[in-house]
Design a protein around this motif. Structure first.
Motif, PDB file in Angstrom:
ATOM      1  N   ASP A   1       5.181  24.676  -5.534  1.00 22.49           N
ATOM      2  CA  ASP A   1       4.080  23.713  -5.491  1.00 22.49           C
ATOM      3  C   ASP A   1       4.234  22.831  -6.722  1.00 22.49           C
ATOM      4  OD1 ASP A   1       1.665  22.418  -5.118  1.00 22.49           O
ATOM      5  OD2 ASP A   1       0.443  24.234  -5.184  1.00 22.49           O
TER       6      ASP A   1
ATOM      7  N   SER B   1       2.220  18.308  -3.541  1.00 22.85           N
ATOM      8  CA  SER B   1       2.792  18.866  -2.303  1.00 22.85           C
ATOM      9  C   SER B   1       3.486  20.190  -2.572  1.00 22.85           C
ATOM     10  CB  SER B   1       3.759  17.882  -1.626  1.00 22.85           C
ATOM     11  OG  SER B   1       4.933  17.734  -2.374  1.00 22.85           O
TER      12      SER B   1
ATOM     13  N   GLY C   1      -7.625  23.222   0.046  1.00 24.53           N
ATOM     14  CA  GLY C   1      -7.133  21.897  -0.306  1.00 24.53           C
ATOM     15  C   GLY C   1      -8.250  21.098  -0.978  1.00 24.53           C
TER      16      GLY C   1
ATOM     17  N   GLU D   1      -3.432  21.942   2.535  1.00 27.73           N
ATOM     18  CA  GLU D   1      -2.467  22.951   2.092  1.00 27.73           C
ATOM     19  C   GLU D   1      -2.743  24.347   2.641  1.00 27.73           C
ATOM     20  OE1 GLU D   1      -2.483  23.846  -2.161  1.00 27.73           O
ATOM     21  OE2 GLU D   1      -4.067  22.391  -2.485  1.00 27.73           O
TER      22      GLU D   1
ATOM     23  N   GLU E   1       2.158  21.917   1.815  1.00 26.96           N
ATOM     24  CA  GLU E   1       1.110  20.967   1.414  1.00 26.96           C
ATOM     25  C   GLU E   1       1.622  19.535   1.439  1.00 26.96           C
ATOM     26  OE1 GLU E   1       0.048  21.261  -2.756  1.00 26.96           O
ATOM     27  OE2 GLU E   1      -1.916  20.352  -2.402  1.00 26.96           O
TER      28      GLU E   1
END
Ligand code: MG
Ligand code: MG
Length: 270
Positions: A101, A113, A174, A208, A239
């Protein structure tokens, strides 16, 4: 990364969304630099160094480094670690899965992401977990359109992965993203259709899914960061940063560079 968010929802102008896209390009390339190196024998610390150097060479700043004292540029979470693991001395071995990540801050805006990779050959049931978690991300993204609700996204992710008997992590979600790494609203990977904050053109959110092969329950390690599954079964995480638009969402981060690397190494997951 997913942490408590700022309270206001900041709608972005098209110009601001363009800037997030530029951050997303650097981020996608940083991920690809890491993807090249993932194999048995590599330490997670080495991966972190490569990502940080790449991001800084492009004029960016790694969003996570120093965030609430997080010590690294990447969150690296192996096997039963769900998210927020630290890079360190751990040596990757055949059969592991590794979630990377990362965030990039450039021109005042963050992009965020994540991608989970197999290390060499992995068990078929774990391979299926990666593929379906990946697919669930895009089921969620499809719902990021003007006029919908946050709950539509969570419902799409949850109903898809639960059909395979997987657990959806509840404690981490998220979030909005922009000038701050974590903004409102929260974007859970579970929920009910038609519920939650309204999705509006100009909202930018990180979607995510964090999906467990076993039960949904997680525990936090004594290090104050690493989140693990309670049953120690593996967990996957993908993500994208996405702009809510009319009709069709706009993905601002990219897996294109990662997936070029993976196909050239015959490691594609989807
Ligand atoms: Mg992230
Ligand atoms: Mg995030």
């Amino acid at each position: 990364m997913s942490q408590p968010s700022k309270k206001l929802i900041y709608l972005k102008t098209d110009e601001e969304i363009e800037r997030i896209k530029v951050s997303g390009q650097v981020l996608g390339k940083a991920h690809a630099e890491v993807a090249r190196l993932i194999e048995p024998g590599v330490t997670t610390k080495e991966l972190d160094q490569v990502a940080e150097e790449f991001i800084r060479d492009q004029g960016g700043v790694p969003s996570f480094k120093g965030y609430n004292k997080f010590p690294a540029s990447l969150c690296i979470s192996v096997n039963d670690a769900v998210v927020h693991g630290f890079p360190g001395k751990y040596v990757l071995k055949e059969g592991d899965i590794i979630s990377i990540d990362c965030g990039v801050l450039l021109n005042g805006f963050h992009a965020d992401s994540a991608y989970t990779y197999p290390v060499g050959e992995i068990r078929p049931e774990v391979k299926a977990l990666l593929k379906r978690t990946y697919e669930s991300l895009f089921k969620g993204i499809e719902k990021a359109v003007n006029g919908g609700r946050i709950g539509d996204i969570g419902y799409a992710v949850q109903s898809y992965v639960e059909s395979f008997g997987y657990g959806v992590v509840r404690e981490l979600v998220g979030h909005g993203v922009g000038k701050y790494l974590h903004e409102s609203p929260e974007v859970p990977n579970f929920g009910r259709r038609g519920q939650g904050p309204k999705l509006q053109e100009g909202m930018v959110i990180a979607i995510e899914p964090m999906i467990n092969l076993g039960k949904k329950n997680v525990v936090q390690e004594a290090d104050g960061w690493t989140i693990r599954t309670s049953d120690h079964k593996p967990s996957a995480h993908y993500e994208h940063t996405v702009a809510v638009r009319k009709g069709q969402p706009e993905i601002l981060t990219t897996f294109e560079y990662i997936e070029e690397v993976l196909s050239s190494r015959s490691l594609a997951i989807a």
